[in-house]
Design a protein around this motif. Structure first.
Motif, short mmCIF file in Angstrom:
data_model
loop_
_atom_site.label_atom_id
_atom_site.label_comp_id
_atom_site.label_asym_id
_atom_site.label_seq_id
_atom_site.Cartn_x
_atom_site.Cartn_y
_atom_site.Cartn_z
N ARG B 217 33.92 -60.89 4.53
CA ARG B 217 35.34 -60.57 4.69
C ARG B 217 36.14 -61.87 4.59
O ARG B 217 35.60 -62.95 4.85
N PRO B 218 37.43 -61.77 4.25
CA PRO B 218 38.25 -62.98 4.21
C PRO B 218 38.33 -63.56 5.62
O PRO B 218 38.30 -62.80 6.59
N HIS B 219 38.41 -64.89 5.72
CA HIS B 219 38.53 -65.52 7.04
C HIS B 219 39.74 -64.96 7.76
O HIS B 219 40.78 -64.75 7.16
N GLY B 220 39.58 -64.72 9.02
CA GLY B 220 40.72 -64.26 9.81
C GLY B 220 40.81 -62.75 9.90
O GLY B 220 41.47 -62.22 10.79
N GLN B 221 40.13 -62.04 8.99
CA GLN B 221 40.17 -60.57 9.05
C GLN B 221 39.34 -60.10 10.24
O GLN B 221 38.23 -60.57 10.47
N GLU B 222 39.90 -59.18 11.02
CA GLU B 222 39.21 -58.69 12.22
C GLU B 222 38.21 -57.59 11.88
O GLU B 222 37.11 -57.55 12.42
N THR B 223 38.60 -56.67 11.03
CA THR B 223 37.75 -55.51 10.74
C THR B 223 36.59 -55.90 9.84
O THR B 223 36.63 -56.92 9.15
N LEU B 224 35.57 -55.07 9.87
CA LEU B 224 34.38 -55.33 9.05
C LEU B 224 34.47 -54.55 7.74
O LEU B 224 34.91 -53.41 7.72
N ASN B 225 34.01 -55.17 6.67
CA ASN B 225 33.91 -54.46 5.39
C ASN B 225 32.59 -53.72 5.32
O ASN B 225 31.74 -53.84 6.20
N ASN B 226 32.41 -52.96 4.23
CA ASN B 226 31.14 -52.26 4.02
C ASN B 226 29.98 -53.24 4.06
O ASN B 226 30.08 -54.34 3.54
N ARG B 227 28.87 -52.80 4.63
CA ARG B 227 27.72 -53.70 4.71
C ARG B 227 26.59 -53.18 3.85
O ARG B 227 26.50 -51.99 3.54
N CYS B 228 25.71 -54.10 3.49
CA CYS B 228 24.48 -53.71 2.80
C CYS B 228 23.32 -54.07 3.70
O CYS B 228 23.35 -55.08 4.41
N GLU B 229 22.29 -53.26 3.66
CA GLU B 229 21.11 -53.53 4.46
C GLU B 229 19.97 -53.94 3.55
O GLU B 229 19.66 -53.22 2.60
N ILE B 230 19.38 -55.10 3.82
CA ILE B 230 18.20 -55.52 3.04
C ILE B 230 16.97 -55.21 3.88
O ILE B 230 16.82 -55.70 5.00
N LYS B 231 16.10 -54.38 3.33
CA LYS B 231 14.95 -53.86 4.07
C LYS B 231 13.78 -54.84 4.09
O LYS B 231 13.53 -55.54 3.09
N ASN B 232 13.06 -54.82 5.22
CA ASN B 232 11.72 -55.40 5.28
C ASN B 232 11.52 -56.80 4.75
O ASN B 232 10.66 -57.02 3.91
N VAL B 233 12.32 -57.73 5.24
CA VAL B 233 12.15 -59.13 4.84
C VAL B 233 11.12 -59.73 5.79
O VAL B 233 11.25 -59.59 7.01
N ASN B 234 10.05 -60.35 5.23
CA ASN B 234 8.96 -60.72 6.13
C ASN B 234 8.75 -62.20 6.37
O ASN B 234 7.68 -62.62 6.79
N SER B 235 9.77 -63.03 6.11
CA SER B 235 9.66 -64.42 6.56
C SER B 235 11.05 -65.00 6.73
O SER B 235 12.03 -64.49 6.18
N ALA B 236 11.13 -66.08 7.50
CA ALA B 236 12.41 -66.72 7.77
C ALA B 236 13.01 -67.26 6.47
O ALA B 236 14.21 -67.18 6.23
N ARG B 237 12.11 -67.76 5.61
CA ARG B 237 12.58 -68.35 4.35
C ARG B 237 13.14 -67.27 3.43
O ARG B 237 14.18 -67.44 2.81
N PHE B 238 12.43 -66.14 3.36
CA PHE B 238 12.92 -65.05 2.51
C PHE B 238 14.23 -64.50 3.05
O PHE B 238 15.12 -64.12 2.29
N ALA B 239 14.37 -64.45 4.37
CA ALA B 239 15.61 -63.95 4.96
C ALA B 239 16.76 -64.85 4.54
O ALA B 239 17.83 -64.38 4.15
#
Lengths: 96, 495
Positions: B217-239
């Protein structure tokens, strides 16, 4: 609540069923009746009533973290329509 | 294998960062280390033959009833208590329905409406500061089996050993603002569960997996925009990779005046990109309802109190204690990062008042921990005894420190003899005659190497190390460098 064709089709999809046209008509009528019957509950004043999450007054009895008897691979597979020991096999599925 | 997709566009990325803010929340699945499954007594040991760890319950045969594993409840509670969550006195289980071949029951047993732990915060180090994120809740659930789609065969293979294995799911508030924060959080969480001894935190074996929810979202905007979910990431590096890619992708859509669609995506480690898995329209309808086979689970205040006593000292607290003891920061960090080594270190500290914690820490990191990596050495009392013997031997000046580190310490656990005897056996024990020998040895060496000696005399100081090397070789490393250097200077000046 009106049970329309779109709802029936969605339920069919969720339950992995494929119905004939006349079955859909019959099912719509049945479902509507069930929903009407349950709708009676909406007449109750439930202000301040905790939702009932479970029918039984029984508390859950926990199990100790101890290994119990397993099935053998042969026993596990014997009722499966298809298997390729030691695996169960199913039609190829790639994505969930 | 992992393309450096960000380096080429770092500048662009930096300017974008000022334009948009990323909002990230995580759902982390922790596979715990109980011996048996969540709702039946099948073993959870890693590496068994496929379908060897199943029973009528995990195969969902009709007429079977689940019963929850006490350890699963305790581990969920322990994790909650360690993070300041509120533990619910009564919790319930729900069924989450979907059809898939590796889910024999047709539903996953989980806690949708009444998770066992609510609220709490997780604190971890990020950019050398303590960073804190809020936890929404932690709940108990079970894993599904494994599907293998190898080869060209028209079928998939199903292994149900993992079906029913206990999982704890931690859901955070959307408090992360960058991929780096998430990366550091995952590492800290891994250490945290190792400290609690509820999971090995082993990412290669899938003990920690997370779903990342990202929106920009643009800085300062309070509301959240649509989100995407990334499934099943299995390491800190991949995240980190997946989130950075997703921030870039969503920012681009926003900059071009578009709107990000709410969707589920997956990350490919080989391309470094995320791709569409399913759109909002295809989102699952899980038809949650209360699991009638599992009665309510009650936790008494007494149970909770008792578990509270089992919360150990956590990494951040251990870190500040080590710093207060005067241990160097980088050493403290290395020790804290290794639970078993720091426990051994702590146990040793209480038994040794002669050496400073700082010096012992150095020994632990430079001598003991590298050795532990290479071979198995004794623990507890036996280890402590040997360490003290060794440090005392060094203190007494009976062995040269570097010779001992190189030759004596590596074989310290191969023998039952005293270390002094071992030192004598391998020829590095000083017997008191070195001082005398050293002078004549140096004189001989000067005679044998006249050119080098002359250069050294004329001021080419570097040559002192040439002579020191010669002396060390001749004495098998037994000589004390300080004394050798004095002997050389004396001999050169005398001539």
């Amino acid at each position: 609540m009106k049970v329309d064709e779109a709802l029936i089709l969605n339920l069919e999809k969720l339950a992995r069923l494929s119905l004939e046209a006349d079955e859909r008509v019959r099912l719509s009528a049945d479902l509507e009746e069930i929903l009407q019957m349950v709708a009676k509950l909406e007449e109750l004043n439930l202000e301040g009533v905790e939702p009932l999450r479970h029918m039984s007054p029984v508390k859950h009895q926990v199990r100790q973290d101890k290994e119990e008897a397993h099935l053998t691979i042969e026993e596990a597979l014997q009722n499966a329509p298809k298997y390729d020991k030691p695996f169960f096999t199913v039609p190829k599925v790639i994505k969930r | 294998m992992f393309p450096r997709i960000f380096s080429s566009s770092l500048l662009k990325f930096a300017s974008m960062h000022q334009e948009f803010e990323a909002v990230i929340g995580l759902e982390v699945h922790i596979q715990t280390n109980s011996k048996t499954k969540a709702f039946c007594g099948d073993s959870t040991a890693f590496g068994a033959s496929p379908n060897a760890q199943v029973s009528a319950v995990s195969l969902a045969h009709p007429g079977t009833l689940p019963r929850i594993n006490k350890r699963h409840v305790e581990q969920a509670t322990l994790l909650g208590l360690s993070l300041g969550c509120t533990i619910q006195p009564i919790t319930y289980f729900d069924r989450k329905h979907y059809f898939y071949a590796d889910l024999p029951k047709g539903f996953q047993t989980t806690q949708d409406g009444s998770p066992i732990c609510i609220g709490g915060t997780f604190e971890f180090m990020h950019n050398e500061k303590v960073h804190s994120i809020r936890i929404h809740h932690i709940h108990m659930e079970e894993d599904a089996g494994k599907s293998l789609h190898e080869g060209e065969q028209p079928f998939s293979q199903i292994d149900l050993n993992r079906a029913g294995v206990p999982l704890l799911e931690m859901v955070t508030e959307p408090d992360f603002r960058s991929a780096e924060e998430v990366h550091d959080f995952i590492h800290a969480l891994r250490l945290h569960v190792q400290y609690l001894a509820i999971s090995d935190g082993n990412m290669e074996e899938g003990s920690l997996r997370c779903d990342c929810n990202i929106s920009v979202r643009p800085h300062g905007q309070e509301t959240l925009n649509n989100r995407c979910e990334i499934k099943n990431v299995n390491s800190a590096r991949f995240a980190r990779q997946a989130i950075n890619y997703e921030i870039q992708r969503q920012s681009k859509i926003m900059r071009e005046g578009g709107m990000v669609d709410q969707e589920t995506r997956e990350f490919s480690a080989s391309t470094g990109k995320t791709t569409l898995l399913r759109s909002k329209e295809d989102a699952h309808d899980y038809r949650y309802f209360p699991e009638p086979d599992l009665p309510p689970l009650h936790m008494s205040p007494g149970d909770i109190k008792q578990l509270e006593t089992l919360v150990p000292e956590l990494p951040l607290a251990k870190m500040s204690r080590f710093l207060e003891l005067g241990i160097e920061e980088k050493d403290a960090r290395l020790l804290v990062g290794n639970k078993s080594a720091s426990d051994e270190f702590d146990a040793y500290l209480t038994s040794d008042r002669e050496h400073t914690p700082r010096a012992i820490a150095k020994f632990w990191i430079n001598q003991l921990m590298p050795q532990q990596k290479e071979r198995s050495i004794p623990e507890g009392r036996a280890l402590q005894k040997r360490v003290r013997e060794y440090l005392n031997l060094l203190d007494g000046g009976k062995v040269n420190r570097s010779a001992a580190n190189q030759k004596l310490w590596p074989v310290a656990f191969d023998s039952n003899l005293s270390l002094e005897s071992v030192a004598k056996e391998i020829g590095i024990l000083r017997d008191g005659s070195e001082a005398l020998d050293l002078d004549s040895l140096v004189k001989d060496l000067i005679v044998q190497n006249p050119v080098e000696a002359e250069k050294l005399r004329r001021g080419k100081k570097g040559l002192i190390s040439f002579f020191m090397g010669q002396v060390m070789r001749a004495t098998g490393g037994k000589a004390e460098p300080q004394k050798v250097s004095e002997a050389i200077k004396k001999a050169i000046d005398q001539k």
